[in-house]
Design an enzyme around this catalytic site. Structure first.
Site, PDB file in Angstrom:
ATOM      1  N   CYS A 222      -4.634  -6.753  -7.853  1.00  0.00           N
ATOM      2  CA  CYS A 222      -4.873  -5.749  -6.810  1.00  0.00           C
ATOM      3  C   CYS A 222      -4.099  -6.077  -5.528  1.00  0.00           C
ATOM      4  O   CYS A 222      -4.064  -5.278  -4.599  1.00  0.00           O
ATOM      5  CB  CYS A 222      -6.363  -5.642  -6.488  1.00  0.00           C
TER       6      CYS A 222
ATOM      7  N   TYR B  48     -10.293  -4.733  -1.098  1.00  0.00           N
ATOM      8  CA  TYR B  48     -10.233  -5.904  -1.985  1.00  0.00           C
ATOM      9  C   TYR B  48      -8.828  -6.522  -2.059  1.00  0.00           C
ATOM     10  O   TYR B  48      -8.652  -7.736  -1.943  1.00  0.00           O
ATOM     11  CB  TYR B  48     -10.704  -5.456  -3.370  1.00  0.00           C
TER      12      TYR B  48
ATOM     13  N   GLU C 102     -19.367  -3.938 -13.629  1.00  0.00           N
ATOM     14  CA  GLU C 102     -18.621  -4.231 -14.865  1.00  0.00           C
ATOM     15  C   GLU C 102     -17.254  -3.556 -14.871  1.00  0.00           C
ATOM     16  O   GLU C 102     -17.036  -2.553 -14.216  1.00  0.00           O
ATOM     17  CB  GLU C 102     -19.440  -3.789 -16.103  1.00  0.00           C
ATOM     18  N   LYS C 103     -16.349  -4.129 -15.668  1.00  0.00           N
ATOM     19  CA  LYS C 103     -14.993  -3.575 -15.769  1.00  0.00           C
ATOM     20  C   LYS C 103     -14.864  -2.785 -17.061  1.00  0.00           C
ATOM     21  O   LYS C 103     -15.760  -2.809 -17.915  1.00  0.00           O
ATOM     22  CB  LYS C 103     -13.996  -4.706 -15.719  1.00  0.00           C
TER      23      LYS C 103
ATOM     24  N   GLN D  32      -4.654   6.291 -18.071  1.00  0.00           N
ATOM     25  CA  GLN D  32      -4.301   5.134 -17.238  1.00  0.00           C
ATOM     26  C   GLN D  32      -3.958   3.963 -18.161  1.00  0.00           C
ATOM     27  O   GLN D  32      -4.604   3.778 -19.191  1.00  0.00           O
ATOM     28  CB  GLN D  32      -5.457   4.661 -16.340  1.00  0.00           C
TER      29      GLN D  32
HETATM   30  P1  NAD Z   1     -18.069 -12.482 -10.783  1.00  0.00           P
HETATM   31  O1  NAD Z   1     -18.584 -11.426  -9.858  1.00  0.00           O
HETATM   32  O2  NAD Z   1     -18.635 -12.560 -12.147  1.00  0.00           O
HETATM   33  O3  NAD Z   1     -18.192 -13.916 -10.092  1.00  0.00           O
HETATM   34  C1  NAD Z   1     -18.024 -14.117  -8.722  1.00  0.00           C
HETATM   35  C2  NAD Z   1     -19.196 -14.957  -8.245  1.00  0.00           C
HETATM   36  O4  NAD Z   1     -19.027 -15.244  -6.851  1.00  0.00           O
HETATM   37  C3  NAD Z   1     -20.546 -14.242  -8.385  1.00  0.00           C
HETATM   38  O5  NAD Z   1     -21.403 -14.968  -9.242  1.00  0.00           O
HETATM   39  C4  NAD Z   1     -21.072 -14.180  -6.972  1.00  0.00           C
HETATM   40  O6  NAD Z   1     -22.483 -14.372  -6.879  1.00  0.00           O
HETATM   41  C5  NAD Z   1     -20.322 -15.315  -6.307  1.00  0.00           C
HETATM   42  N1  NAD Z   1     -20.286 -15.140  -4.864  1.00  0.00           N
HETATM   43  C6  NAD Z   1     -20.052 -14.004  -4.165  1.00  0.00           C
HETATM   44  N2  NAD Z   1     -20.170 -14.246  -2.856  1.00  0.00           N
HETATM   45  C7  NAD Z   1     -20.491 -15.551  -2.736  1.00  0.00           C
HETATM   46  C8  NAD Z   1     -20.777 -16.378  -1.613  1.00  0.00           C
HETATM   47  N3  NAD Z   1     -20.760 -15.897  -0.353  1.00  0.00           N
HETATM   48  N4  NAD Z   1     -21.070 -17.670  -1.818  1.00  0.00           N
HETATM   49  C9  NAD Z   1     -21.123 -18.172  -3.090  1.00  0.00           C
HETATM   50  N5  NAD Z   1     -20.887 -17.431  -4.193  1.00  0.00           N
HETATM   51  C10 NAD Z   1     -20.569 -16.132  -4.005  1.00  0.00           C
HETATM   52  O7  NAD Z   1     -16.483 -12.271 -10.823  1.00  0.00           O
HETATM   53  P2  NAD Z   1     -15.393 -12.933 -11.785  1.00  0.00           P
HETATM   54  O8  NAD Z   1     -14.910 -11.858 -12.671  1.00  0.00           O
HETATM   55  O9  NAD Z   1     -15.899 -14.197 -12.361  1.00  0.00           O
HETATM   56  O10 NAD Z   1     -14.246 -13.247 -10.731  1.00  0.00           O
HETATM   57  C11 NAD Z   1     -13.970 -14.558 -10.241  1.00  0.00           C
HETATM   58  C12 NAD Z   1     -12.760 -14.503  -9.308  1.00  0.00           C
HETATM   59  O11 NAD Z   1     -11.648 -13.944 -10.005  1.00  0.00           O
HETATM   60  C13 NAD Z   1     -12.967 -13.636  -8.075  1.00  0.00           C
HETATM   61  O12 NAD Z   1     -12.293 -14.209  -6.993  1.00  0.00           O
HETATM   62  C14 NAD Z   1     -12.292 -12.334  -8.443  1.00  0.00           C
HETATM   63  O13 NAD Z   1     -11.864 -11.617  -7.321  1.00  0.00           O
HETATM   64  C15 NAD Z   1     -11.122 -12.844  -9.271  1.00  0.00           C
HETATM   65  N6  NAD Z   1     -10.601 -11.827 -10.205  1.00  0.00           N
HETATM   66  C16 NAD Z   1     -11.310 -11.437 -11.297  1.00  0.00           C
HETATM   67  C17 NAD Z   1     -10.795 -10.478 -12.156  1.00  0.00           C
HETATM   68  C18 NAD Z   1     -11.546 -10.023 -13.376  1.00  0.00           C
HETATM   69  O14 NAD Z   1     -11.007  -9.200 -14.133  1.00  0.00           O
HETATM   70  N7  NAD Z   1     -12.741 -10.494 -13.651  1.00  0.00           N
HETATM   71  C19 NAD Z   1      -9.534  -9.912 -11.890  1.00  0.00           C
HETATM   72  C20 NAD Z   1      -8.839 -10.316 -10.756  1.00  0.00           C
HETATM   73  C21 NAD Z   1      -9.367 -11.292  -9.926  1.00  0.00           C
END
Ligand code: NAD
Length: 347
Positions: A134, A163, A205-206, A234
């Site tokens: 993103c 984001y 969810e994605k 898409q």
């Molecule tokens: P997720 O939402 O499952 O996990 C993120 C975790 O961060 C959550 O459990 C949430 O409770 C925790 N969190 C949020 N704010 C917090 C805070 N202030 N203090 C402590 N913990 C906090 O998401 P994910 O899919 O596991 O993503 C992990 C990382 O990867 C993120 O940075 C996300 O932006 C990045 N990302 C994920 C994807 C994807 O497809 N899943 C794609 C691009 C980037």
């Protein structure tokens, strides 16, 4: 920007060196915790703001802490004694979430700001930041037949509102902690990750998880219809979680990649319609498709150009979508029926 600092080679990471994983109660952080645990690391600190009972995975023998990392003192506490930091905490979700809650997404800058400074002060050797596709210029993603995005496509900057801007800004922050202060930072731009122990319901969810759940629901309710967000044309690529954690490990331990953003994603491009067909095939069903053109749909097309990762690591995420989807479908189905039976599930 200065990226060619002179640096010393690190001593080898020992199995009893402390590894900090933030966002460990979530999808990727949970999988990474399990991955390092299985590799034999004996001192892992896992941190998330969610209460422990809501973590997607709890790995035995891992120090698991509930801390809100948007608070600086909590970041200091989390980083104490850590040799490596994997920063995966963020307030995020699928398109439905990031288009609607931009402020929450942008507030993740607090986590990244305090985590970087705390890691630096704690003398952390290596710091990993989970960025995102993103962060790329949205003008390059307006057609389903896009060319894949390469690392230089983030500039001139026009990322996803909210984001994406937060991710890009935090990337720059990571680069400056290397350029000015010599902390080795590593930045991976994840492209859609999917797999078991991910969010499959509730609004964050994605697409792959949402489609699996909708197919399971349709079968369970005997109402053989599915609503698809957008026109189904898409295009996207989806990376299986096992590839993601392996890639994180490889990127973090490659000195050529210090302060250098790199794609971590699959290059197997599919339309959302293709994705639905694949899930239908796994489930052994054909559904009537309805398209919701008012729903959030994200960019028209996005794929990962893996030239750079193949060149530097001699590897790219390579689990076929059909293989990963089957495992994911079975896992969500199990969760779905567990919930129906009133048992604990990951949502
Ligand atoms: P997720 O939402 O499952 O996990 C993120 C975790 O961060 C959550 O459990 C949430 O409770 C925790 N969190 C949020 N704010 C917090 C805070 N202030 N203090 C402590 N913990 C906090 O998401 P994910 O899919 O596991 O993503 C992990 C990382 O990867 C993120 O940075 C996300 O932006 C990045 N990302 C994920 C994807 C994807 O497809 N899943 C794609 C691009 C980037």
């Amino acid at each position: 920007m200065e990226t060619k600092r002179v640096f010393e080679k690190d001593p080898e990471l020992r199995k009893d060196d402390l590894i900090l994983i933030t966002g460990a109660g979530g999808f990727i952080g949970g999988a990474l915790t399990r991955y390092f645990h299985n590799k034999g690391f004996t001192r892992i600190r896992a941190v998330d703001k969610k209460p422990l009972s809501e973590w997607y995975q709890r790995v035995p023998g891992v120090e698991s802490l509930c801390l809100d990392l948007s608070q600086e003192e909590n970041c200091r506490r989390a980083c104490e004694g850590a040799v490596e930091v994997y920063q995966l905490a963020a307030d995020m979700g699928g398109m439905g979430f990031i288009e609607r809650f931009r402020i929450e997404c942008m507030r993740s800058v607090l986590i990244n700001t305090h985590m970087l400074e705390s890691a630096y002060r704690a003398g952390v050797r290596r710091y990993f930041f989970s960025s995102s596709a993103c962060a790329y210029n949205i003008m390059l993603q307006q057609d389903p037949n896009v060319r894949a995005l390469k690392e230089s496509d983030a500039f001139p900057a026009m990322p996803e509102r909210g984001y994406g801007w937060e991710k890009l800004y935090s990337e720059l922050f990571c680069q400056e902690y290397w350029a000015e202060r010599g902390m080795k930072t590593f930045i991976a731009r994840f492209h859609n990750v999917y797999g078991p122990y991910g969010t499959w319901d509730g609004g964050r969810e994605k697409a792959p998880a949402a489609i699996c759940r909708k197919v399971i629901e349709a079968i369970d309710k005997g109402d053989l219809r599915i609503t698809i967000w957008g026109d189904g044309k898409q295009t996207r690529s989806f990376m299986y979680i096992d590839d993601c954690v392996k890639g994180i490990d490889m990127i973090m331990h490659c000195d050529e990649l210090i302060a250098t953003p790199i794609n971590l994603g699959s290059s197997e491009l599919v339309t959302i319609d293709d994705l639905v067909t694949k899930v239908e095939r796994i489930a052994g069903v054909t559904l009537k498709r309805e398209y919701d053109l008012t729903a959030p749909r994200g960019v028209a097309g996005r794929n990962s150009d893996n030239t750079f990762i193949k060149q530097v690591l001699g590897w790219e995420p390579n689990t076929p979508l059909d293989v990963g989807l089957r495992v994911t479908y079975e896992w969500i189905k199990e969760q779905y029926y567990r919930r129906k039976a009133g048992k604990h599930v990951v949502e």
